[in-house]
Scaffold this active site. Structure first.
Site, mmCIF file in Angstrom:
data_model
loop_
_atom_site.group_PDB
_atom_site.id
_atom_site.type_symbol
_atom_site.label_atom_id
_atom_site.label_comp_id
_atom_site.label_asym_id
_atom_site.label_seq_id
_atom_site.Cartn_x
_atom_site.Cartn_y
_atom_site.Cartn_z
ATOM 1 N N GLY A 1 1.178 -1.353 0.041
ATOM 2 C CA GLY A 1 -0.023 0.070 0.142
ATOM 3 C C GLY A 1 0.839 1.142 0.034
ATOM 4 N N HIS B 1 -1.820 8.061 6.908
ATOM 5 C CA HIS B 1 -0.801 8.679 6.135
ATOM 6 C C HIS B 1 -1.659 10.127 5.716
ATOM 7 C CE1 HIS B 1 2.981 6.752 6.028
ATOM 8 N NE2 HIS B 1 2.341 5.472 5.655
ATOM 9 N N GLN C 1 3.117 10.187 0.709
ATOM 10 C CA GLN C 1 4.606 9.439 0.634
ATOM 11 C C GLN C 1 5.330 9.685 -0.317
ATOM 12 O OE1 GLN C 1 2.663 5.326 1.798
ATOM 13 N NE2 GLN C 1 4.609 5.263 2.790
ATOM 14 N N CYS D 1 7.067 0.504 6.723
ATOM 15 C CA CYS D 1 6.509 1.499 6.091
ATOM 16 C C CYS D 1 7.784 2.049 5.223
ATOM 17 C CB CYS D 1 6.257 2.816 7.197
ATOM 18 S SG CYS D 1 5.675 4.066 6.087
ATOM 19 N N LEU D 2 7.466 2.274 3.783
ATOM 20 C CA LEU D 2 8.159 3.030 2.829
ATOM 21 C C LEU D 2 8.795 4.144 3.163
ATOM 22 C CD1 LEU D 2 6.104 1.922 -0.340
ATOM 23 C CD2 LEU D 2 7.602 0.397 0.749
ATOM 24 N N HIS E 1 -3.213 1.720 8.582
ATOM 25 C CA HIS E 1 -1.974 2.157 8.347
ATOM 26 C C HIS E 1 -1.805 3.143 7.082
ATOM 27 C CE1 HIS E 1 2.504 1.767 8.009
ATOM 28 N NE2 HIS E 1 2.251 2.306 6.894
ATOM 29 N N GLU E 2 -2.646 2.872 6.124
ATOM 30 C CA GLU E 2 -2.453 3.749 4.813
ATOM 31 C C GLU E 2 -3.083 4.938 5.115
ATOM 32 O OE1 GLU E 2 -0.366 3.495 2.736
ATOM 33 O OE2 GLU E 2 0.299 1.439 3.246
HETATM 34 ZN ZN ZN Z 1 3.149 3.589 5.586
#
Ligand code: ZN
Length: 174
Positions: A41, A140, A46, A94-95, A136-137
């Site tokens: 995701g 953001h 991000q 997380c990215l 989580h997404e």
């Molecule tokens: Zn993340």
């Protein structure tokens, strides 16, 4: 982590923007970034874009003996409703926080209403691992990172140490 755009509440997307080439390109860029970094995701902030859109694509996987999957889904202007206070914990990654993992507990059942990329109203009920991925997404889009939700910082680990000492003990999320 550290870039201010990750700490802002992202702007809601006006419906007429959904038919623009710019929006189509944004979704393509998000999908490319997600695939490139091997995530399941990603949210627009991000990649530096402060708009309320996140994508999730979850190939079939087995979690706690439960088969789960979610085809490529675009969540625009999502509204989250928690359906239980009962918590469940997963190791999240997380990215935007590369090289780290942390154990996060979140409510285990939710309803999310959103627009898809065609501007159609959608509703999705989720529980278990998928409920964590969605929270989580969506976090953001409101300036929240999973590290903010790690209650016990002893359960924050570099990936290498996680693999060596912690992997397999709990469930994982990238
Ligand atoms: Zn993340």
């Amino acid at each position: 982590m550290g870039h201010p755009v990750l700490r802002e509440k992202a702007r809601e997307i006006p419906r007429d923007f959904l038919v623009s080439d710019e929006f189509r390109q944004l979704i393509l860029d998000m999908r490319d970034s997600m695939k490139h970094y091997g995530g399941i995701g990603i949210a627009a902030p991000q990649i530096g874009v402060s708009l309320q859109v996140a994508i999730i694509e979850l190939g079939t996987m087995n979690r706690y003996g439960e088969e789960i999957s979610l085809p490529f889904t675009v969540f625009i202007n999502p509204k989250l409703e928690l359906l239980t206070h009962e918590q469940q914990g997963f190791w999240e990654g997380c990215l935007s926080v590369p090289g780290l993992r942390g154990f996060v507990e979140r409510p285990k059942k939710l309803r999310v209403t959103f627009l898809n990329e065609k501007g159609e109203s959608q509703e999705l009920l989720a529980e278990g691992f998928l409920a964590t991925v969605i929270q989580h997404e969506l976090d953001h889009l409101f300036g929240i990172l999973y590290v903010d939700r790690v209650k016990d910082t002893r359960l924050l680990s570099y990936q290498e140490e996680y693999d060596a000492f912690l992997s397999g003990k709990e469930e994982e999320l990238e």
